[in-house]
Design a protein around this motif. Sequence first.
Motif, PDB file in Angstrom:
ATOM      1  N   UNK A  34     -88.657 -23.951  10.830  1.00 13.05           N
ATOM      2  CA  UNK A  34     -88.162 -24.252   9.686  1.00 13.05           C
ATOM      3  C   UNK A  34     -86.509 -24.307   9.710  1.00 13.05           C
ATOM      4  N   UNK A  35     -86.104 -24.660   8.483  1.00 17.84           N
ATOM      5  CA  UNK A  35     -84.336 -24.711   8.550  1.00 17.84           C
ATOM      6  C   UNK A  35     -84.232 -23.154   7.936  1.00 17.84           C
ATOM      7  N   UNK A  36     -83.001 -22.742   8.318  1.00 19.78           N
ATOM      8  CA  UNK A  36     -82.533 -21.541   7.763  1.00 19.78           C
ATOM      9  C   UNK A  36     -81.957 -21.728   6.336  1.00 19.78           C
ATOM     10  N   UNK A  37     -82.664 -20.724   5.304  1.00 19.06           N
ATOM     11  CA  UNK A  37     -82.410 -21.114   3.912  1.00 19.06           C
ATOM     12  C   UNK A  37     -80.632 -20.700   3.711  1.00 19.06           C
ATOM     13  N   UNK A  38     -79.833 -21.708   3.235  1.00 24.42           N
ATOM     14  CA  UNK A  38     -78.795 -21.599   2.912  1.00 24.42           C
ATOM     15  C   UNK A  38     -78.494 -21.705   1.214  1.00 24.42           C
ATOM     16  N   UNK A  39     -78.849 -20.419   0.723  1.00 21.67           N
ATOM     17  CA  UNK A  39     -78.641 -20.286  -0.834  1.00 21.67           C
ATOM     18  C   UNK A  39     -78.311 -18.876  -1.087  1.00 21.67           C
ATOM     19  N   UNK A  41     -77.937 -17.559  -3.655  1.00 21.80           N
ATOM     20  CA  UNK A  41     -78.814 -17.050  -4.795  1.00 21.80           C
ATOM     21  C   UNK A  41     -80.116 -16.484  -4.674  1.00 21.80           C
ATOM     22  N   UNK A  42     -80.534 -16.781  -3.441  1.00 21.86           N
ATOM     23  CA  UNK A  42     -81.780 -16.234  -3.017  1.00 21.86           C
ATOM     24  C   UNK A  42     -81.864 -15.238  -2.131  1.00 21.86           C
ATOM     25  N   UNK A  43     -82.979 -14.349  -2.401  1.00 20.43           N
ATOM     26  CA  UNK A  43     -82.898 -13.077  -1.788  1.00 20.43           C
ATOM     27  C   UNK A  43     -83.392 -13.305  -0.186  1.00 20.43           C
ATOM     28  N   UNK A  45     -81.776 -15.797   1.438  1.00 16.03           N
ATOM     29  CA  UNK A  45     -80.627 -16.400   2.077  1.00 16.03           C
ATOM     30  C   UNK A  45     -80.196 -16.133   3.537  1.00 16.03           C
ATOM     31  N   UNK A  46     -80.353 -17.020   4.305  1.00 16.05           N
ATOM     32  CA  UNK A  46     -79.948 -16.644   5.840  1.00 16.05           C
ATOM     33  C   UNK A  46     -81.044 -16.405   6.865  1.00 16.05           C
ATOM     34  N   UNK A  47     -82.287 -16.697   6.148  1.00 16.55           N
ATOM     35  CA  UNK A  47     -83.801 -16.543   6.712  1.00 16.55           C
ATOM     36  C   UNK A  47     -84.307 -17.924   6.833  1.00 16.55           C
ATOM     37  N   UNK A  48     -85.251 -17.961   7.563  1.00 20.12           N
ATOM     38  CA  UNK A  48     -86.186 -19.087   7.790  1.00 20.12           C
ATOM     39  C   UNK A  48     -87.392 -18.909   6.895  1.00 20.12           C
ATOM     40  N   UNK A  49     -87.758 -17.567   7.056  1.00 22.39           N
ATOM     41  CA  UNK A  49     -88.879 -17.095   6.063  1.00 22.39           C
ATOM     42  C   UNK A  49     -89.010 -15.458   6.202  1.00 22.39           C
ATOM     43  N   UNK A  50     -89.326 -14.770   5.441  1.00 26.52           N
ATOM     44  CA  UNK A  50     -89.501 -13.406   5.256  1.00 26.52           C
ATOM     45  C   UNK A  50     -90.398 -12.848   6.229  1.00 26.52           C
ATOM     46  N   UNK A 119     -91.943 -22.846   0.467  1.00 27.68           N
ATOM     47  CA  UNK A 119     -90.691 -22.816   0.363  1.00 27.68           C
ATOM     48  C   UNK A 119     -90.108 -24.279   0.400  1.00 27.68           C
ATOM     49  N   UNK A 120     -88.812 -24.133  -0.008  1.00 25.51           N
ATOM     50  CA  UNK A 120     -88.061 -25.590   0.177  1.00 25.51           C
ATOM     51  C   UNK A 120     -87.456 -25.825   1.446  1.00 25.51           C
ATOM     52  N   UNK A 121     -87.350 -25.050   2.392  1.00 29.06           N
ATOM     53  CA  UNK A 121     -86.678 -25.154   3.830  1.00 29.06           C
ATOM     54  C   UNK A 121     -87.494 -25.643   4.831  1.00 29.06           C
ATOM     55  N   UNK A 122     -88.289 -26.643   4.432  1.00 31.31           N
ATOM     56  CA  UNK A 122     -89.122 -27.151   5.360  1.00 31.31           C
ATOM     57  C   UNK A 122     -89.959 -26.456   6.470  1.00 31.31           C
ATOM     58  N   UNK A 123     -90.679 -25.459   5.947  1.00 36.94           N
ATOM     59  CA  UNK A 123     -91.418 -24.296   6.797  1.00 36.94           C
ATOM     60  C   UNK A 123     -92.896 -25.207   7.277  1.00 36.94           C
TER      61      UNK A 123
END
Length: 144
Positions: A34-39, A41-43, A45-50, A119-123
């Motif tokens: 997946x893509x690294x989340x760049x948000x 406002x999100x907990x 942020x900076x992760x592909x997935x927790x 999620x929205x980051x194409x996982x």
Amino acid sequence: MEVKKSISFCMAHKLTNHRELHGHSYELEIVLEGDILNDPTSPNDGLVMDYKAVEKIARETIIDQLDRSCMISENDPITPTLRLIQDQIKIIFVPFVTSSEQVVKWIFEKLAPAFETYATNKIKLTALTLRDSNNTAITYCLNN
């Protein structure tokens, strides 16, 4: 980017042409892309997935069902007998021979949609490796 998480569970099974019911302490390695989340406002942020979310989705989707269960093919000669006691023990009847190859493919088919809707980051679930001992493992990949 690729994220990997391993989860352990115990399960018994019986290969259709064998007499022995036996169990394994399995380890399932989940590989996600997946893509690294760049948000900001999100907990996440900076992760592909927790990692905790990976485990939660896997457990809720299929692992909790498999853990401490017995998987038997519907075509196994012992199936009619086991159906008589299925309210007393955790039995999963499946339409295939319960080899590691078939089990990991089945798990993949259950898990893939769960991660895609997370999620929205194409996982995307890209591979699963099912280890049934220290010496043996089966890997099922998205393009199998």
